[in-house]
Design a protein around this motif. Sequence first.
Motif, PDB file in Angstrom:
ATOM      1  N   ALA A 187      26.314 -55.472  82.762  1.00 34.44           N
ATOM      2  CA  ALA A 187      25.955 -56.864  83.032  1.00 34.44           C
ATOM      3  C   ALA A 187      26.563 -57.762  81.967  1.00 34.44           C
ATOM      4  O   ALA A 187      26.418 -57.492  80.767  1.00 34.44           O
ATOM      5  N   ASN A 188      27.231 -58.818  82.396  1.00 35.07           N
ATOM      6  CA  ASN A 188      27.887 -59.730  81.465  1.00 35.07           C
ATOM      7  C   ASN A 188      26.883 -60.378  80.522  1.00 35.07           C
ATOM      8  O   ASN A 188      25.760 -60.718  80.908  1.00 35.07           O
ATOM      9  N   ILE A 189      27.320 -60.573  79.289  1.00 37.70           N
ATOM     10  CA  ILE A 189      26.483 -61.206  78.269  1.00 37.70           C
ATOM     11  C   ILE A 189      27.175 -62.474  77.775  1.00 37.70           C
ATOM     12  O   ILE A 189      28.375 -62.470  77.487  1.00 37.70           O
ATOM     13  N   GLY A 190      26.395 -63.537  77.684  1.00 41.44           N
ATOM     14  CA  GLY A 190      26.893 -64.806  77.152  1.00 41.44           C
ATOM     15  C   GLY A 190      25.788 -65.516  76.404  1.00 41.44           C
ATOM     16  O   GLY A 190      24.663 -65.011  76.273  1.00 41.44           O
ATOM     17  N   ARG A 191      26.085 -66.696  75.925  1.00 37.83           N
ATOM     18  CA  ARG A 191      25.094 -67.492  75.206  1.00 37.83           C
ATOM     19  C   ARG A 191      23.973 -67.901  76.150  1.00 37.83           C
ATOM     20  O   ARG A 191      24.207 -68.245  77.303  1.00 37.83           O
ATOM     21  N   HIS A 192      22.730 -67.825  75.669  1.00 30.69           N
ATOM     22  CA  HIS A 192      21.574 -68.225  76.484  1.00 30.69           C
ATOM     23  C   HIS A 192      21.724 -69.691  76.873  1.00 30.69           C
ATOM     24  O   HIS A 192      22.067 -70.537  76.029  1.00 30.69           O
ATOM     25  N   PRO A 193      21.472 -70.046  78.138  1.00 36.85           N
ATOM     26  CA  PRO A 193      21.704 -71.430  78.584  1.00 36.85           C
ATOM     27  C   PRO A 193      20.788 -72.462  77.941  1.00 36.85           C
ATOM     28  O   PRO A 193      21.133 -73.643  77.900  1.00 36.85           O
ATOM     29  N   VAL A 194      19.626 -72.039  77.439  1.00 40.86           N
ATOM     30  CA  VAL A 194      18.679 -72.984  76.836  1.00 40.86           C
ATOM     31  C   VAL A 194      18.569 -72.778  75.325  1.00 40.86           C
ATOM     32  O   VAL A 194      18.741 -73.710  74.542  1.00 40.86           O
ATOM     33  N   ASP A 195      18.283 -71.553  74.903  1.00 45.84           N
ATOM     34  CA  ASP A 195      18.131 -71.229  73.485  1.00 45.84           C
ATOM     35  C   ASP A 195      19.469 -70.729  72.961  1.00 45.84           C
ATOM     36  O   ASP A 195      19.838 -69.569  73.153  1.00 45.84           O
ATOM     37  N   ARG A 196      20.194 -71.586  72.276  1.00 45.11           N
ATOM     38  CA  ARG A 196      21.555 -71.263  71.863  1.00 45.11           C
ATOM     39  C   ARG A 196      21.623 -70.259  70.720  1.00 45.11           C
ATOM     40  O   ARG A 196      22.716 -69.818  70.345  1.00 45.11           O
ATOM     41  N   LYS A 197      20.473 -69.881  70.173  1.00 47.91           N
ATOM     42  CA  LYS A 197      20.440 -68.860  69.128  1.00 47.91           C
ATOM     43  C   LYS A 197      20.326 -67.465  69.733  1.00 47.91           C
ATOM     44  O   LYS A 197      20.364 -66.474  69.023  1.00 47.91           O
ATOM     45  N   LYS A 198      20.175 -67.399  71.052  1.00 48.53           N
ATOM     46  CA  LYS A 198      20.006 -66.127  71.730  1.00 48.53           C
ATOM     47  C   LYS A 198      21.180 -65.855  72.668  1.00 48.53           C
ATOM     48  O   LYS A 198      21.890 -66.764  73.074  1.00 48.53           O
ATOM     49  N   MET A 199      21.351 -64.568  73.001  1.00 50.00           N
ATOM     50  CA  MET A 199      22.288 -64.175  74.036  1.00 50.00           C
ATOM     51  C   MET A 199      21.480 -63.827  75.283  1.00 50.00           C
ATOM     52  O   MET A 199      20.259 -63.673  75.229  1.00 50.00           O
ATOM     53  N   ALA A 200      22.175 -63.699  76.415  1.00 46.47           N
ATOM     54  CA  ALA A 200      21.478 -63.405  77.663  1.00 46.47           C
ATOM     55  C   ALA A 200      22.450 -62.787  78.653  1.00 46.47           C
ATOM     56  O   ALA A 200      23.670 -62.956  78.544  1.00 46.47           O
TER      57      ALA A 200
END
Length: 305
Positions: A187-200
């Motif tokens: 599953a692709n991982i990128g920057r969390h759309p809301v919390d920019r300190k997290k990945m998702a």
Amino acid sequence: MNKEYTVTDDEVGTRLDVFLSNQPDNPSRSSIQKMITDGAVSVNGQTKRANYKLRLSDNIVMTYQPLQEIEVQPENIPLDILYEDKDIIVINKARGMMVHPATGVYTGTLVNALLYHCHGELSGINGKIRPGIVHRLDKDTSGVMVVAKNDFAHNSLAEQIGSKTAIKEYVALVHGNITEEKGIINANIGRHPVDRKKMAVVTSGGKSATTVFHVLERFKNCTYVKCRLLTGRTHQIRVHMAYIGHPLIGDPKYCNSKNKFNIEGQALHSLNLTLNHPRTNQQMTFTAPIPQDMQNLLNYFRQTI
């Protein structure tokens, strides 16, 4: 150097410290709070408290010292060395130690310790902030890491890690019972759309990420797993295991459950690293013993089955 922000509709009412800590490439919330206290942050030209609630069109300016201007100093910090020669040094990194300096944290890192131990003889490819660092572990992830003492070794190790001929295996304790004996998370991982300190895990964009896992032991409400990384994305195991409903015990970012166990940070350990020695091409496998806090958890779970 300054970073400047203008508050938009969606950000109105957010605490100042929360807003800044959620911005890309900014330090942790605690570091931001210290910067606010020290007067390094202004709102419309005035200093504010960390709990100031943002208003529409507020102009926020954060003043900080760029990392490239910082001279990283050697520090006499004990290292758990698994192997060392003139080309590489293999470390069992302790939980709680950052690998290299970052904004707001300039001392106490693995790089500070390596500069002292190696008398500055480290690869210079990644610059003064990350000398010798070929790959990283999160601050609260313990275990085996290899560091390059020269550019020749660095290039070889980087190629092995990039091509996945170097094998990295981790062990983790996760919440819940995984029913499958083994599995692949792709599953692709990128920057969390809301919390920019997290990945998702993201449905569009991001980078491809693949984690292979198999179950080692099952307990009442958790599972002990071994994970092998086929890609090397930020927080990959933590994000992938949370994505399938089994976040890591103690994970402060990706687990919503309160940490009831005596462990600081996620129960994740880099157990094995297999690579070819840069100079001799001999295949070598290094193993870092499971840290005591994780071993204590395993012993506890085994007694409560």
